[in-house]
Design a protein around this motif. Structure first.
Motif, PDB file in Angstrom:
ATOM      1  N   THR A  28       0.817  -1.212   0.000  1.00 19.72           N
ATOM      2  CA  THR A  28       0.000   0.000   0.000  1.00 19.72           C
ATOM      3  C   THR A  28       0.849   1.259   0.000  1.00 19.72           C
ATOM      4  OG1 THR A  28      -0.191  -0.459   2.365  1.00 19.72           O
ATOM      5  CG2 THR A  28      -2.144  -0.861   0.998  1.00 19.72           C
ATOM      6  N   PRO A  83      -1.791  -4.330   2.292  1.00 17.22           N
ATOM      7  CA  PRO A  83      -1.247  -3.559   3.409  1.00 17.22           C
ATOM      8  C   PRO A  83       0.178  -3.971   3.744  1.00 17.22           C
ATOM      9  CG  PRO A  83      -3.500  -4.187   3.875  1.00 17.22           C
ATOM     10  CD  PRO A  83      -3.119  -4.899   2.614  1.00 17.22           C
ATOM     11  N   ASP A  84       1.028  -2.970   3.910  1.00 17.01           N
ATOM     12  CA  ASP A  84       2.438  -3.197   4.211  1.00 17.01           C
ATOM     13  C   ASP A  84       2.970  -1.933   4.868  1.00 17.01           C
ATOM     14  OD1 ASP A  84       4.853  -4.813   4.005  1.00 17.01           O
ATOM     15  OD2 ASP A  84       5.542  -3.371   2.517  1.00 17.01           O
ATOM     16  N   VAL A 142       2.590  -0.618   7.855  1.00 18.29           N
ATOM     17  CA  VAL A 142       1.325  -0.016   8.281  1.00 18.29           C
ATOM     18  C   VAL A 142       1.541   1.311   9.009  1.00 18.29           C
ATOM     19  CG1 VAL A 142      -0.653  -0.352   9.832  1.00 18.29           C
ATOM     20  CG2 VAL A 142       0.134  -2.225   8.359  1.00 18.29           C
ATOM     21  N   GLU A 154       2.157   1.895  13.025  1.00 23.07           N
ATOM     22  CA  GLU A 154       2.467   0.572  13.563  1.00 23.07           C
ATOM     23  C   GLU A 154       3.149   0.656  14.924  1.00 23.07           C
ATOM     24  OE1 GLU A 154       4.547  -3.607  12.010  1.00 23.07           O
ATOM     25  OE2 GLU A 154       4.349  -1.874  10.684  1.00 23.07           O
ATOM     26  N   VAL A 181      -2.068  -4.563  14.809  1.00 28.51           N
ATOM     27  CA  VAL A 181      -1.609  -4.296  13.442  1.00 28.51           C
ATOM     28  C   VAL A 181      -2.476  -5.052  12.449  1.00 28.51           C
ATOM     29  CG1 VAL A 181       0.270  -4.642  11.800  1.00 28.51           C
ATOM     30  CG2 VAL A 181       0.760  -3.745  14.074  1.00 28.51           C
ATOM     31  N   GLY A 202      -4.924  -2.246  11.988  1.00 33.67           N
ATOM     32  CA  GLY A 202      -3.901  -1.544  11.237  1.00 33.67           C
ATOM     33  C   GLY A 202      -3.967  -1.810   9.749  1.00 33.67           C
ATOM     34  N   ASN A 203      -4.127  -3.082   9.375  1.00 36.11           N
ATOM     35  CA  ASN A 203      -4.177  -3.414   7.952  1.00 36.11           C
ATOM     36  C   ASN A 203      -5.384  -2.787   7.245  1.00 36.11           C
ATOM     37  OD1 ASN A 203      -1.774  -4.809   7.982  1.00 36.11           O
ATOM     38  ND2 ASN A 203      -2.709  -6.831   8.097  1.00 36.11           N
ATOM     39  N   GLU A 223      -4.683   0.884   6.867  1.00 36.61           N
ATOM     40  CA  GLU A 223      -3.675   1.142   5.840  1.00 36.61           C
ATOM     41  C   GLU A 223      -4.278   1.041   4.443  1.00 36.61           C
ATOM     42  OE1 GLU A 223      -0.068   1.972   4.017  1.00 36.61           O
ATOM     43  OE2 GLU A 223      -0.608   2.213   6.140  1.00 36.61           O
TER      44      GLU A 223
END
Length: 323
Positions: A140, A170-171, A173, A176, A185, A189-190, A193
């Motif tokens: 992302t 998602p990467d 994030v 985080e 996360v 989080g994902n 993101e």
């Protein structure tokens, strides 16, 4: 109609030893984790690396075709460009071999070294043209740069030229560092993101400049279905939000695709108020524990007519990927 899972991960075993500096070892959480020169990359579990288990699980859960990409922690955007290219080429070659062994059951999404955009374009062309990849999976963000960054625009233009979808995973994030406990996360989080990456595309004018670009976001676009009214309102009243597009952001949603990983019918029902069923793609996030163990369960619980249900379960993905 075949059931097609658009969002699944596979790491061919030979990839784990193909790069100098790769090492498998136990850490405080996982029985095995892949490291590169001491840098932890991500966990390795049998269902991520053993193709027989992937196929057995497909049979057990009623998945006819699974679209595989590497684990997102193998995107390796942190690496120097030459090393990043070696990661990507090796991953794509190994994935293509697995797909070629089961072409009626598997398809592949390429990975590319987006820390070097020209190299990423070259590898995308090779992966699609020579290896038969059906699209490309990207983070992302690329080391904190989102796809409204002008330097990344040529890559998206190349994907449109090749007529292949771009799957945003998602990467790295956002926030985080404040999402440590409770598996936050992965839990929130994902999806956050995914939403952040998508909204930056909607507001930047990138989709208007690249009509026909095929983009796909996981987890039903995160919270986009809940926030659409607020985002459109900001576009109306804030000059920063409408500086790059003369269309309300929500009008672009029907040009995007979304996977169905929500663990509930409610987010899908709300998303379907904004996009037609033709934009939904069955996903599982196999083999991770935050994925859906029975792909399609919540799609089947939606009040869709049989034609639309069949499309979401597989027809839309088959059309998008040319299966």
């Amino acid at each position: 109609m075949a059931v097609v899972d658009i969002h699944a991960h596979f790491v061919p075993p030979r990839l784990l030893t193909a790069i100098d500096g790769f090492e498998l070892r136990k850490d405080s959480v996982w029985p095995e984790q892949l490291f590169h020169n001491g840098r932890p990359l991500g966990p390795v579990i049998p269902r991520l690396t053993e193709l027989d288990l992937v196929l057995d699980d497909m049979d057990r859960t009623g998945v006819d075709v699974r679209v595989l990409c590497t684990a997102s922690w193998l995107f390796c955007y942190w690496a120097e460009p030459d090393l990043g290219m070696r990661f990507a080429r090796t991953a794509n070659d190994a994935l293509a071999e697995a797909v070629a062994a089961h072409p009626d059951r598997l398809a592949g999404l390429a990975t590319v070294p987006l820390q070097d955009v020209p190299a990423a374009i070259d590898e995308l062309r090779r992966a699609v043209g020579e290896l038969g990849m059906r699209g490309v999976a990207v983070g992302t963000n690329i080391n904190g740069r989102y796809f409204d960054d002008p330097e990344l625009f040529p890559f998206l233009a190349a994907a449109r030229e090749l007529d292949v979808p771009v799957f945003f995973h998602p990467d790295n994030v956002a926030g985080e560092d404040r999402l440590g406990p409770y598996k936050l996360v992965q839990m929130i989080g994902n999806p956050h993101e995914a939403t952040l990456s998508l909204v930056r595309l909607l507001l930047s004018g990138v989709l208007a400049r690249l009509p026909g670009l095929k983009v796909s976001f996981p987890q039903a676009g995160g919270s986009i279905a809940y926030l659409t009214g607020r985002i459109d309102h900001a576009w109306q009243v804030r000059p920063e939000a409408h500086a790059h597009t003369d269309r309300p952001p929500s009008t672009f949603l029907a040009e995007c695709h979304f996977d169905t990983i929500t663990h509930s019918t409610v987010p899908l029902e709300i998303l379907l108020r904004h996009v037609p069923p033709a934009q939904l793609l069955l996903g599982s996030d196999y083999p991770w524990d935050m994925g859906e163990a029975v792909p399609g369960r919540y799609v089947r619980e939606l009040n869709l007519d049989p034609t639309d249900q069949a499309a979401v379960l597989g027809g839309n993905a088959a059309r998008l990927l040319g299966l």
